[in-house]
Design a protein around this motif. Structure first.
Motif, PDB file in Angstrom:
ATOM      1  N   LEU A  42       0.840  -1.196   0.000  1.00 56.41           N
ATOM      2  CA  LEU A  42       0.000   0.000   0.000  1.00 56.41           C
ATOM      3  C   LEU A  42       0.875   1.247   0.000  1.00 56.41           C
ATOM      4  CD1 LEU A  42      -2.807   1.277   0.086  1.00 56.41           C
ATOM      5  CD2 LEU A  42      -2.726   1.086   2.577  1.00 56.41           C
ATOM      6  N   GLN A  47      -1.035   5.293  -3.363  1.00 57.51           N
ATOM      7  CA  GLN A  47      -2.448   5.648  -3.438  1.00 57.51           C
ATOM      8  C   GLN A  47      -2.867   6.359  -2.161  1.00 57.51           C
ATOM      9  OE1 GLN A  47      -4.850   2.244  -4.316  1.00 57.51           O
ATOM     10  NE2 GLN A  47      -4.242   2.243  -6.451  1.00 57.51           N
ATOM     11  N   THR A  49      -4.927   7.396   0.962  1.00 59.05           N
ATOM     12  CA  THR A  49      -5.875   6.721   1.850  1.00 59.05           C
ATOM     13  C   THR A  49      -6.234   7.691   2.959  1.00 59.05           C
ATOM     14  OG1 THR A  49      -4.031   5.760   3.071  1.00 59.05           O
ATOM     15  CG2 THR A  49      -5.066   4.360   1.435  1.00 59.05           C
ATOM     16  N   SER A  53     -10.804   5.514   6.565  1.00 58.41           N
ATOM     17  CA  SER A  53     -10.977   4.220   5.892  1.00 58.41           C
ATOM     18  C   SER A  53      -9.710   3.364   5.916  1.00 58.41           C
ATOM     19  CB  SER A  53     -11.432   4.428   4.454  1.00 58.41           C
ATOM     20  OG  SER A  53     -10.420   5.072   3.698  1.00 58.41           O
ATOM     21  N   LEU A  54      -8.595   3.931   6.341  1.00 52.72           N
ATOM     22  CA  LEU A  54      -7.325   3.204   6.326  1.00 52.72           C
ATOM     23  C   LEU A  54      -7.370   1.870   7.068  1.00 52.72           C
ATOM     24  CD1 LEU A  54      -4.358   3.015   5.525  1.00 52.72           C
ATOM     25  CD2 LEU A  54      -3.829   4.314   7.586  1.00 52.72           C
ATOM     26  N   HIS A  56      -9.778  -0.232   7.648  1.00 55.74           N
ATOM     27  CA  HIS A  56     -10.561  -1.227   6.897  1.00 55.74           C
ATOM     28  C   HIS A  56      -9.856  -1.615   5.598  1.00 55.74           C
ATOM     29  CE1 HIS A  56     -13.773  -0.824   9.762  1.00 55.74           C
ATOM     30  NE2 HIS A  56     -13.771   0.479   9.589  1.00 55.74           N
ATOM     31  N   THR A  57      -9.279  -0.641   4.940  1.00 52.99           N
ATOM     32  CA  THR A  57      -8.545  -0.918   3.694  1.00 52.99           C
ATOM     33  C   THR A  57      -7.364  -1.827   3.971  1.00 52.99           C
ATOM     34  OG1 THR A  57      -9.180   1.227   2.771  1.00 52.99           O
ATOM     35  CG2 THR A  57      -7.252   0.153   1.801  1.00 52.99           C
ATOM     36  N   LEU A  58      -6.605  -1.499   4.989  1.00 53.51           N
ATOM     37  CA  LEU A  58      -5.423  -2.286   5.318  1.00 53.51           C
ATOM     38  C   LEU A  58      -5.795  -3.694   5.777  1.00 53.51           C
ATOM     39  CD1 LEU A  58      -2.436  -1.914   5.165  1.00 53.51           C
ATOM     40  CD2 LEU A  58      -2.452  -0.972   7.462  1.00 53.51           C
ATOM     41  N   ALA A  60      -8.447  -5.416   4.793  1.00 61.40           N
ATOM     42  CA  ALA A  60      -8.862  -6.152   3.593  1.00 61.40           C
ATOM     43  C   ALA A  60      -7.638  -6.575   2.784  1.00 61.40           C
ATOM     44  CB  ALA A  60      -9.795  -5.297   2.751  1.00 61.40           C
ATOM     45  N   LEU A  61      -6.694  -5.670   2.630  1.00 60.97           N
ATOM     46  CA  LEU A  61      -5.476  -6.000   1.893  1.00 60.97           C
ATOM     47  C   LEU A  61      -4.666  -7.079   2.608  1.00 60.97           C
ATOM     48  CD1 LEU A  61      -4.341  -2.425   0.798  1.00 60.97           C
ATOM     49  CD2 LEU A  61      -5.267  -4.236  -0.672  1.00 60.97           C
TER      50      LEU A  61
END
Length: 101
Positions: A42, A47, A49, A53-54, A56-58, A60-61
């Motif tokens: 990431l 990108q 972020t 939302s970081l 949740h994004t992290l 999921a990744l």
């Protein structure tokens, strides 16, 4: 770098940096390594972020990276649900430091 963050980086080095795969890797170590790899990717992507939302994004990744790790390194003897759980938990702990880095 906090103590827990250092352990994620150490797990990443052991799992991704080793030429011989240690079959004694635990679900926790694999999850930590997957979370660190997701964070690294990431960061490299550049990108944007947002802080909200970081996490949740992290997470999921990290779960996605855990799937990849299990397949690519042939760690199918590990419990994939546990690896993903550890990856998501580690990502949640990494997110605040990632946001301030």
């Amino acid at each position: 770098m906090s103590q827990s963050i250092a352990q994620y980086k150490d797990a990443h080095t052991v799992i991704y940096g080793s030429t011989s795969r240690d079959r004694l890797v635990t679900e926790e170590q694999a999850g930590h390594a997957a979370a660190w790899e997701a964070t690294r990717k990431l960061k490299e992507s550049g990108q944007p972020t947002d802080a909200q939302s970081l996490p949740h994004t992290l997470q999921a990744l990290a779960r996605q990276q855990a799937d990849r790790l299990l397949v690519d390194l042939g760690l199918d003897h590990l419990d994939d649900v546990e690896v993903k759980r550890h990856a998501a938990a580690a990502a949640a702990r990494i997110a605040p430091e990632f946001a301030t880095a």
